[in-house]
Design a protein around this motif. Structure first.
Motif, short mmCIF file in Angstrom:
data_model
loop_
_atom_site.label_atom_id
_atom_site.label_comp_id
_atom_site.label_asym_id
_atom_site.label_seq_id
_atom_site.Cartn_x
_atom_site.Cartn_y
_atom_site.Cartn_z
N THR A 25 0.84 -1.20 0.00
CA THR A 25 0.00 0.00 0.00
C THR A 25 0.87 1.25 0.00
O THR A 25 1.83 1.36 0.77
N ASN A 26 0.53 2.19 -0.89
CA ASN A 26 1.19 3.50 -0.94
C ASN A 26 0.34 4.48 -0.13
O ASN A 26 -0.71 4.91 -0.57
N GLU A 27 0.79 4.82 1.07
CA GLU A 27 0.02 5.69 1.96
C GLU A 27 0.25 7.18 1.70
O GLU A 27 -0.36 8.02 2.36
N SER A 28 1.13 7.50 0.76
CA SER A 28 1.36 8.92 0.43
C SER A 28 0.35 9.37 -0.63
O SER A 28 -0.30 8.55 -1.27
N PRO A 29 0.22 10.69 -0.85
CA PRO A 29 -0.68 11.17 -1.90
C PRO A 29 -0.06 11.13 -3.30
O PRO A 29 -0.71 11.45 -4.27
N GLY A 68 -1.11 7.11 -5.30
CA GLY A 68 -1.32 7.56 -3.93
C GLY A 68 -2.60 7.00 -3.32
O GLY A 68 -3.67 7.07 -3.93
N GLY A 69 -2.49 6.44 -2.14
CA GLY A 69 -3.65 5.89 -1.43
C GLY A 69 -4.13 4.55 -1.99
O GLY A 69 -5.16 4.05 -1.55
N LYS A 70 -3.41 3.96 -2.94
CA LYS A 70 -3.84 2.70 -3.56
C LYS A 70 -2.94 1.55 -3.11
O LYS A 70 -1.86 1.76 -2.55
N SER A 71 -3.41 0.34 -3.38
CA SER A 71 -2.67 -0.86 -3.02
C SER A 71 -2.50 -1.75 -4.23
O SER A 71 -3.30 -1.69 -5.18
#
Length: 557
Positions: A25-29, A68-71
């Motif tokens: 998961t990318n927790e950055s924007p 950003g925000g996706k997995s």
């Protein structure tokens, strides 16, 4: 800067494989790009049988971009190659952030175990009890094969019995339809140690040109080991003797609906089957009502005995589970003074460096035959004082590595710690054990790559230390979770110094020739990057004191 990447993973046992599911998961924007997965595992224990359809470059799986925000999820299928061993699955996730900087994060290791049950089958059972087992045993799975040529039901059935009965299970019944299109061979076994019941069925389906290996037992680990072990033997024999090398292929490895036949459902509890089903290799005995009652009484007594054995087995499992938890806790906490240790698996590596100093040559293969625990950090001053009731360090601080000590001093600490713990498991690592753990599966100058530009993220050395040691564990760990293997303080190892060490280092053993010269590794806070490489070696008198020189402990399994 904290990584924007978060990793979740889980495993499940599936058709004799370990299915490993991973979510990144990318927790950055911002978008992260060039995401790759590099799995690290013992290839003597596991083999990659299948994986999601993604590009593979240099044995790394290319995931690409994660917005950003996706997995992004990934599934890989490991086949066990041996049993009764714990194996760690690790993964390094490498990516480029939104400014193009390359970085990586390591997944927390996932430990899996596979058990190939040792069986000893003393008693036969009837069809009625076999049907009961199918309903009672909680873990059930199967492995399917497609036979592409040379399909002969009778020959296949003969080969199946040849393979399966080598595993000390008892052949119960062979059932087939009168038209010869479906054949089932049923087996019963019991594990030698835990006394678990095991049911095995091999189905041969003529119209589909398929063969199914089905098993049921209580333990998912034992079920996976059984399917993997028997499945490999079955596939090899069928290829060699029936259809020709390479003409058997596994099917239904990915999720799919498997239509399983079960001719046993067409037989009642006393073994009377539908007119379309033929029983081979057995005689159905017709008996009087008295004999039936006697059989039921016997089965009831046997069932009661099994239930008592099951109760005792569960109690023993609980006791062993408690011991295992205590053992894992001890591995994490280390010992009574709170030392932390990291598990290091068996394996092989290339020791030395062709572009290093002369005494780092020749590069040669070393085999580590015994797994061990290595100190997660260098020994600290707090730990030293807890054992020695003193502090020789030039730079004082409880969480600083102990330093300004000789090799003889380190040996005295080992002696007193073993006495304190009532054990004989603590020692200095050998030179080969130290370099193997430092490299952590890498072949580059440092455990993170060849370039010294990132050394400051992993080590305290001349360019960033202020020429003094720093508290342990402040920099990034190597891929196996060990801190300060590069820099901070040099670390004594067990060995005497040998210039041409390719001659004497072939395994985990320390080289000791009785001389007074001993080795230390890893570089220190006052050293330049060159001396912090994984292969860098240095020499000192065993009784001499050296500033910025400490040690790290090994704990044997």
């Amino acid at each position: 800067m904290e990584s924007p990447i978060r990793i979740a993973r889980e495993t499940e046992y599936y058709q004799g494989y370990i299915r490993f599911k991973m979510s990144v998961t990318n927790e950055s924007p911002y978008v992260v790009s060039d995401v790759t997965l590099d799995f690290i595992f013992d290839e003597n224990l596991l083999h990659i049988a299948d994986h999601d359809d993604v590009p593979v470059k240099k044995e790394k799986f290319v995931i690409g971009n994660i917005y950003g925000g996706k997995s992004s999820s990934f599934t890989i299928l490991f086949e066990p190659l041996t049993c009764a061993k714990a194996a760690d699955i690790r993964c390094q996730v490498t990516y480029a952030d939104h400014e193009g900087r390359m970085d990586s994060i390591f997944m927390e290791p996932k430990e899996i175990s596979v058990v190939c049950p040792i069986m000893k089958t003393d008693s036969d059972i009837n069809i009625g009890r076999l049907k009961e087992f199918i309903g009672e045993l909680p873990s059930k799975d199967s492995r399917m094969y497609e036979i592409q040529s040379g399909f002969d039901v009778k020959k296949l059935a003969h080969l199946v019995r040849e393979v399966v009965e080598k595993h000390d299970v008892r052949h119960i019944r062979t059932l087939h339809t009168r038209d010869g299109k479906t054949c089932e061979i049923w087996y019963y076994g019991r594990t030698k140690v835990t006394k678990d019941d095991i049911v095995i069925r091999v189905s041969i389906l003529t119209e589909r040109h398929t063969m199914e290996l089905f098993a049921a037992t209580r333990s998912a680990e034992a079920l996976t080991g059984l399917l993997a072990e028997v499945g490999r033997d079955l596939k090899q024999v069928v290829e060699d003797k029936a259809s020709g090398r390479g003409r058997v292929v596994n099917v239904h490895i990915k999720d799919s609906l498997v239509q399983r036949s079960n001719l046993l459902d067409m037989c009642d509890m006393d073994g009377t089957c539908d007119v379309n089903v033929v029983i081979e290799d057995s005689v159905v005995q017709r008996s009087s009502i008295a004999a039936v009652d006697e059989e039921k009484s016997r089965e009831k007594a046997e069932r009661k005995k099994r239930e008592e054995e099951e109760r005792k087995r569960r109690e023993e499992e609980g006791r062993l589970r408690d011991l295992n938890e205590k053992s894992k806790k001890l591995a994490r906490e280390g010992n009574s003074i709170g030392m932390k240790f990291t598990y290091i698996p068996v394996g092989e590596f290339m020791m030395g460096s062709e572009d290093g100093d002369k005494d780092e040559q020749p590069v040669h293969k070393v085999k580590i035959n015994k797994s061990f625990y290595l100190g997660t950090y260098p020994v600290t001053q707090r730990e030293w004082k807890a054992v020695m009731d003193s502090n020789p360090s030039e730079f004082k601080g409880d969480n600083l590595p102990v330093e300004m000590l000789s090799w003889d001093d380190a040996q005295e600490f080992v002696k007193k710690l073993n006495a304190k713990e009532g054990a004989d498991k603590y020692r200095l690592p050998s030179e080969s054990e130290w370099e193997y753990a430092c490299r952590a599966g890498t072949t580059t100058r440092y455990s993170f790559g060849d370039s010294e530009s990132k050394l400051g993220e992993y080590a305290w050395y001349a360019d960033n230390s202020g020429r003094k040691p720093h508290p342990v564990g402040q920099k990034k760990p190597n891929p196996w979770g060990l801190y300060d293997m590069h820099g901070n303080v040099w670390e004594w190892v067990q060995d005497n110094y040998e210039f041409s060490y390719g001659v004497v280092h072939t395994d985990e053993s320390a080289w000791e020739d009785g001389s007074s010269y001993r080795l230390f590794r890893g570089g220190g806070s006052i050293e330049y990057a060159w001396y912090c490489r994984s292969s860098s070696r240095h020499i000192g008198e065993a009784d001499a004191l050296y500033i910025m020189l400490g040690f790290r402990l090994l704990k044997e399994m």
